[in-house]
Structures are given as C-alpha cells and as structure tokens.
Design a protein around this motif. Structure first.
Motif, PDB file in Angstrom:
ATOM      1  N   GLU A   1     -42.195-117.849 -47.281  1.00 53.43           N
ATOM      2  CA  GLU A   1     -43.034-119.263 -46.905  1.00 53.43           C
ATOM      3  C   GLU A   1     -44.268-118.912 -46.582  1.00 53.43           C
ATOM      4  OE1 GLU A   1     -41.982-123.070 -47.386  1.00 53.43           O
ATOM      5  OE2 GLU A   1     -40.159-122.096 -48.093  1.00 53.43           O
ATOM      6  N   LEU A   2     -44.447-117.920 -45.893  1.00 49.63           N
ATOM      7  CA  LEU A   2     -45.817-117.180 -45.597  1.00 49.63           C
ATOM      8  C   LEU A   2     -46.459-117.057 -46.663  1.00 49.63           C
ATOM      9  CD1 LEU A   2     -47.459-116.609 -43.162  1.00 49.63           C
ATOM     10  CD2 LEU A   2     -46.807-114.359 -42.813  1.00 49.63           C
ATOM     11  N   ARG A   3     -45.998-116.403 -47.977  1.00 50.85           N
ATOM     12  CA  ARG A   3     -47.107-116.573 -48.701  1.00 50.85           C
ATOM     13  C   ARG A   3     -47.328-118.112 -49.465  1.00 50.85           C
ATOM     14  NH1 ARG A   3     -42.718-112.181 -50.104  1.00 50.85           N
ATOM     15  NH2 ARG A   3     -43.468-110.735 -48.710  1.00 50.85           N
ATOM     16  N   LYS A   4     -46.770-118.336 -49.346  1.00 44.66           N
ATOM     17  CA  LYS A   4     -46.810-119.868 -49.762  1.00 44.66           C
ATOM     18  C   LYS A   4     -47.970-120.410 -49.110  1.00 44.66           C
ATOM     19  CE  LYS A   4     -42.256-121.196 -51.231  1.00 44.66           C
ATOM     20  NZ  LYS A   4     -41.029-122.263 -50.936  1.00 44.66           N
ATOM     21  N   ILE A   5     -47.771-120.389 -48.060  1.00 43.24           N
ATOM     22  CA  ILE A   5     -48.735-121.006 -47.050  1.00 43.24           C
ATOM     23  C   ILE A   5     -50.381-119.927 -47.492  1.00 43.24           C
ATOM     24  CG2 ILE A   5     -50.325-121.223 -45.136  1.00 43.24           C
ATOM     25  CD1 ILE A   5     -47.306-121.477 -43.979  1.00 43.24           C
ATOM     26  N   ILE A   6     -50.827-118.820 -46.844  1.00 41.88           N
ATOM     27  CA  ILE A   6     -51.921-117.950 -47.153  1.00 41.88           C
ATOM     28  C   ILE A   6     -52.297-117.779 -48.688  1.00 41.88           C
ATOM     29  CG2 ILE A   6     -52.585-115.664 -47.246  1.00 41.88           C
ATOM     30  CD1 ILE A   6     -50.434-114.411 -45.717  1.00 41.88           C
ATOM     31  N   PRO A   7     -53.445-118.310 -49.290  1.00 46.76           N
ATOM     32  CA  PRO A   7     -54.766-118.105 -50.144  1.00 46.76           C
ATOM     33  C   PRO A   7     -54.450-117.046 -50.578  1.00 46.76           C
ATOM     34  CG  PRO A   7     -55.769-119.955 -48.907  1.00 46.76           C
ATOM     35  CD  PRO A   7     -54.517-118.644 -48.260  1.00 46.76           C
ATOM     36  N   THR A   8     -53.890-116.790 -51.827  1.00 46.92           N
ATOM     37  CA  THR A   8     -53.987-115.656 -52.116  1.00 46.92           C
ATOM     38  C   THR A   8     -54.756-115.366 -53.774  1.00 46.92           C
ATOM     39  OG1 THR A   8     -52.016-115.922 -53.699  1.00 46.92           O
ATOM     40  CG2 THR A   8     -51.290-115.108 -51.438  1.00 46.92           C
ATOM     41  N   LEU A   9     -55.371-113.561 -54.482  1.00 46.00           N
ATOM     42  CA  LEU A   9     -55.550-114.237 -56.182  1.00 46.00           C
ATOM     43  C   LEU A   9     -54.992-113.835 -56.719  1.00 46.00           C
ATOM     44  CD1 LEU A   9     -58.269-111.551 -54.457  1.00 46.00           C
ATOM     45  CD2 LEU A   9     -58.819-113.745 -54.496  1.00 46.00           C
ATOM     46  N   PRO A  10     -55.335-113.943 -57.872  1.00 43.17           N
ATOM     47  CA  PRO A  10     -54.406-114.179 -58.636  1.00 43.17           C
ATOM     48  C   PRO A  10     -53.079-112.822 -59.157  1.00 43.17           C
ATOM     49  CG  PRO A  10     -55.951-115.269 -59.772  1.00 43.17           C
ATOM     50  CD  PRO A  10     -56.468-114.576 -58.126  1.00 43.17           C
ATOM     51  N   SER A  11     -54.244-111.389 -58.925  1.00 41.89           N
ATOM     52  CA  SER A  11     -53.513-110.490 -59.336  1.00 41.89           C
ATOM     53  C   SER A  11     -52.924-110.248 -57.896  1.00 41.89           C
ATOM     54  CB  SER A  11     -55.139-109.392 -58.939  1.00 41.89           C
ATOM     55  OG  SER A  11     -55.040-109.662 -57.547  1.00 41.89           O
ATOM     56  N   ASP A  12     -52.615-111.397 -56.650  1.00 43.40           N
ATOM     57  CA  ASP A  12     -51.858-109.968 -55.309  1.00 43.40           C
ATOM     58  C   ASP A  12     -50.173-110.282 -55.719  1.00 43.40           C
ATOM     59  OD1 ASP A  12     -53.853-109.999 -54.249  1.00 43.40           O
ATOM     60  OD2 ASP A  12     -53.630-111.990 -53.264  1.00 43.40           O
ATOM     61  N   LYS A  13     -49.611-109.598 -55.664  1.00 40.91           N
ATOM     62  CA  LYS A  13     -48.606-108.728 -55.247  1.00 40.91           C
ATOM     63  C   LYS A  13     -48.231-108.463 -53.560  1.00 40.91           C
ATOM     64  CE  LYS A  13     -44.456-108.263 -56.152  1.00 40.91           C
ATOM     65  NZ  LYS A  13     -42.670-109.700 -55.596  1.00 40.91           N
ATOM     66  N   LEU A  14     -48.043-108.784 -53.000  1.00 35.86           N
ATOM     67  CA  LEU A  14     -48.074-108.826 -51.369  1.00 35.86           C
ATOM     68  C   LEU A  14     -47.482-108.290 -50.860  1.00 35.86           C
ATOM     69  CD1 LEU A  14     -49.704-111.378 -50.162  1.00 35.86           C
ATOM     70  CD2 LEU A  14     -51.190-109.302 -51.196  1.00 35.86           C
ATOM     71  N   SER A  15     -46.885-106.607 -50.690  1.00 35.43           N
ATOM     72  CA  SER A  15     -45.781-105.985 -49.558  1.00 35.43           C
ATOM     73  C   SER A  15     -45.978-106.790 -47.890  1.00 35.43           C
ATOM     74  CB  SER A  15     -46.568-104.500 -48.893  1.00 35.43           C
ATOM     75  OG  SER A  15     -47.228-104.973 -48.413  1.00 35.43           O
ATOM     76  N   LYS A  16     -44.853-106.343 -47.131  1.00 35.43           N
ATOM     77  CA  LYS A  16     -44.519-107.551 -45.709  1.00 35.43           C
ATOM     78  C   LYS A  16     -45.547-107.129 -44.886  1.00 35.43           C
ATOM     79  CE  LYS A  16     -39.347-107.774 -46.527  1.00 35.43           C
ATOM     80  NZ  LYS A  16     -38.180-107.315 -45.614  1.00 35.43           N
ATOM     81  N   ILE A  17     -46.333-105.965 -45.362  1.00 33.29           N
ATOM     82  CA  ILE A  17     -47.193-105.432 -44.406  1.00 33.29           C
ATOM     83  C   ILE A  17     -48.125-105.561 -45.116  1.00 33.29           C
ATOM     84  CG2 ILE A  17     -48.056-103.500 -45.315  1.00 33.29           C
ATOM     85  CD1 ILE A  17     -47.735-103.980 -41.943  1.00 33.29           C
ATOM     86  N   GLN A  18     -48.889-106.242 -45.961  1.00 33.84           N
ATOM     87  CA  GLN A  18     -49.886-106.644 -46.403  1.00 33.84           C
ATOM     88  C   GLN A  18     -50.056-108.285 -46.713  1.00 33.84           C
ATOM     89  OE1 GLN A  18     -49.349-105.250 -50.547  1.00 33.84           O
ATOM     90  NE2 GLN A  18     -51.134-104.183 -50.609  1.00 33.84           N
ATOM     91  N   THR A  19     -48.626-108.863 -46.385  1.00 37.42           N
ATOM     92  CA  THR A  19     -48.648-110.506 -45.877  1.00 37.42           C
ATOM     93  C   THR A  19     -48.731-110.678 -44.774  1.00 37.42           C
ATOM     94  OG1 THR A  19     -47.313-110.565 -47.622  1.00 37.42           O
ATOM     95  CG2 THR A  19     -47.459-112.127 -46.346  1.00 37.42           C
ATOM     96  N   LEU A  20     -48.268-109.753 -43.963  1.00 39.84           N
ATOM     97  CA  LEU A  20     -49.567-109.913 -42.245  1.00 39.84           C
ATOM     98  C   LEU A  20     -50.153-109.596 -42.035  1.00 39.84           C
ATOM     99  CD1 LEU A  20     -45.701-108.210 -40.610  1.00 39.84           C
ATOM    100  CD2 LEU A  20     -46.532-110.727 -40.736  1.00 39.84           C
ATOM    101  N   LYS A  21     -51.008-108.981 -42.765  1.00 36.67           N
ATOM    102  CA  LYS A  21     -52.392-108.325 -42.604  1.00 36.67           C
ATOM    103  C   LYS A  21     -52.892-109.258 -43.371  1.00 36.67           C
ATOM    104  CE  LYS A  21     -52.043-103.880 -42.255  1.00 36.67           C
ATOM    105  NZ  LYS A  21     -52.503-102.187 -42.857  1.00 36.67           N
ATOM    106  N   LEU A  22     -52.500-110.051 -44.497  1.00 35.34           N
ATOM    107  CA  LEU A  22     -53.457-111.104 -44.362  1.00 35.34           C
ATOM    108  C   LEU A  22     -54.126-112.266 -44.280  1.00 35.34           C
ATOM    109  CD1 LEU A  22     -55.552-112.305 -47.417  1.00 35.34           C
ATOM    110  CD2 LEU A  22     -53.400-112.409 -48.927  1.00 35.34           C
ATOM    111  N   ALA A  23     -52.272-112.930 -43.499  1.00 38.38           N
ATOM    112  CA  ALA A  23     -52.755-113.811 -42.519  1.00 38.38           C
ATOM    113  C   ALA A  23     -53.371-113.762 -41.311  1.00 38.38           C
ATOM    114  CB  ALA A  23     -50.863-113.718 -42.515  1.00 38.38           C
ATOM    115  N   ALA A  24     -52.887-112.790 -40.976  1.00 36.13           N
ATOM    116  CA  ALA A  24     -53.784-112.051 -39.695  1.00 36.13           C
ATOM    117  C   ALA A  24     -55.408-112.814 -40.080  1.00 36.13           C
ATOM    118  CB  ALA A  24     -53.554-110.889 -38.847  1.00 36.13           C
ATOM    119  N   ARG A  25     -55.537-112.184 -41.401  1.00 39.13           N
ATOM    120  CA  ARG A  25     -57.574-112.165 -41.527  1.00 39.13           C
ATOM    121  C   ARG A  25     -57.536-113.714 -42.216  1.00 39.13           C
ATOM    122  NH1 ARG A  25     -59.467-108.559 -46.343  1.00 39.13           N
ATOM    123  NH2 ARG A  25     -61.136-110.410 -45.592  1.00 39.13           N
TER     124      ARG A  25
END
Length: 112
Positions: free
Chosen positions: A39-63
């Motif tokens: 659900e968090l990955r659906k909300i955060i805008p990502t780049l087409p190349s993104d395949k985010l791990s859980k820690i990367q998802t949390l860091k990107l969400a914070a950014r």
C-alpha cells in the motif's frame, strides 16, 4: 536466592501444536507487513526503474514526506495544486517529486 527451575517438559503434541500456532501467527504478521508495504509503494511516486526493498521504501517515504512539507511551505506551486487532492494535483506532485529526487541523487553522487 530462589532457585530457578526450568518449566516442566510439555508433551510433544502440545509443543508441536504451540509451534504450529506460532508459525501461523508469524505468517499472518508477515503478510500484514507485506500488505502495508504494498500500500505504501502505491502512494509513493516512483521511477519506472524502481524495485524497492522495504528499507528503500521507508527511506523514500521519508524523503517524500520531507518533499511534501517543502511544497506546503513554498510559494512555488499555486495554492490550488498544493492543497487539492484531485488526480491532476497528485500527478503534478508525483512529477515534481521525481524531479526533486533525481536532482538530490545527482547532487549526492556529485559530492562523493
């Protein structure tokens, strides 16, 4: 001093049943956590190349949260875009965040 006794041994059937129940609870907990990250990955805008791990998802969400705070504090975007929750505003914020993110990544890599 009190002497510490180890608990009385349980019959193997009870120990096995408790282990099965604990495994079920852990699988449910893990599935719940994975669902929350999806659900968090659906909300955060990502780049087409993104395949985010859980820690990367949390860091990107914070950014992203930091970016949204900056948007709200700045006068660069008009008031309607900054406060509206419509699709166009979301798309424009997603694009702006992607640009902000790439600029940040570039400046970080350039400084190292």
């Amino acid at each position: 001093k009190r002497s510490r006794r180890s608990p009385a041994p349980q019959p193997p059937e009870d120990a096995h049943a408790q282990r099965v129940i604990a495994n079920v609870r852990e699988r449910q907990r893990t599935q719940s956590l994975n669902d929350a990250f999806a659900e968090l990955r659906k909300i955060i805008p990502t780049l087409p190349s993104d395949k985010l791990s859980k820690i990367q998802t949390l860091k990107l969400a914070a950014r992203y949260i930091d970016f949204l705070c900056q948007v709200l504090q700045s006068d660069e975007l008009d008031h309607k875009v900054a406060t509206s929750c419509n699709f166009l505003a979301h798309e424009r914020l997603s694009y702006a965040f992607s640009m902000w993110r790439m600029e940040g990544a570039w400046s970080m890599s350039a400084s190292h």
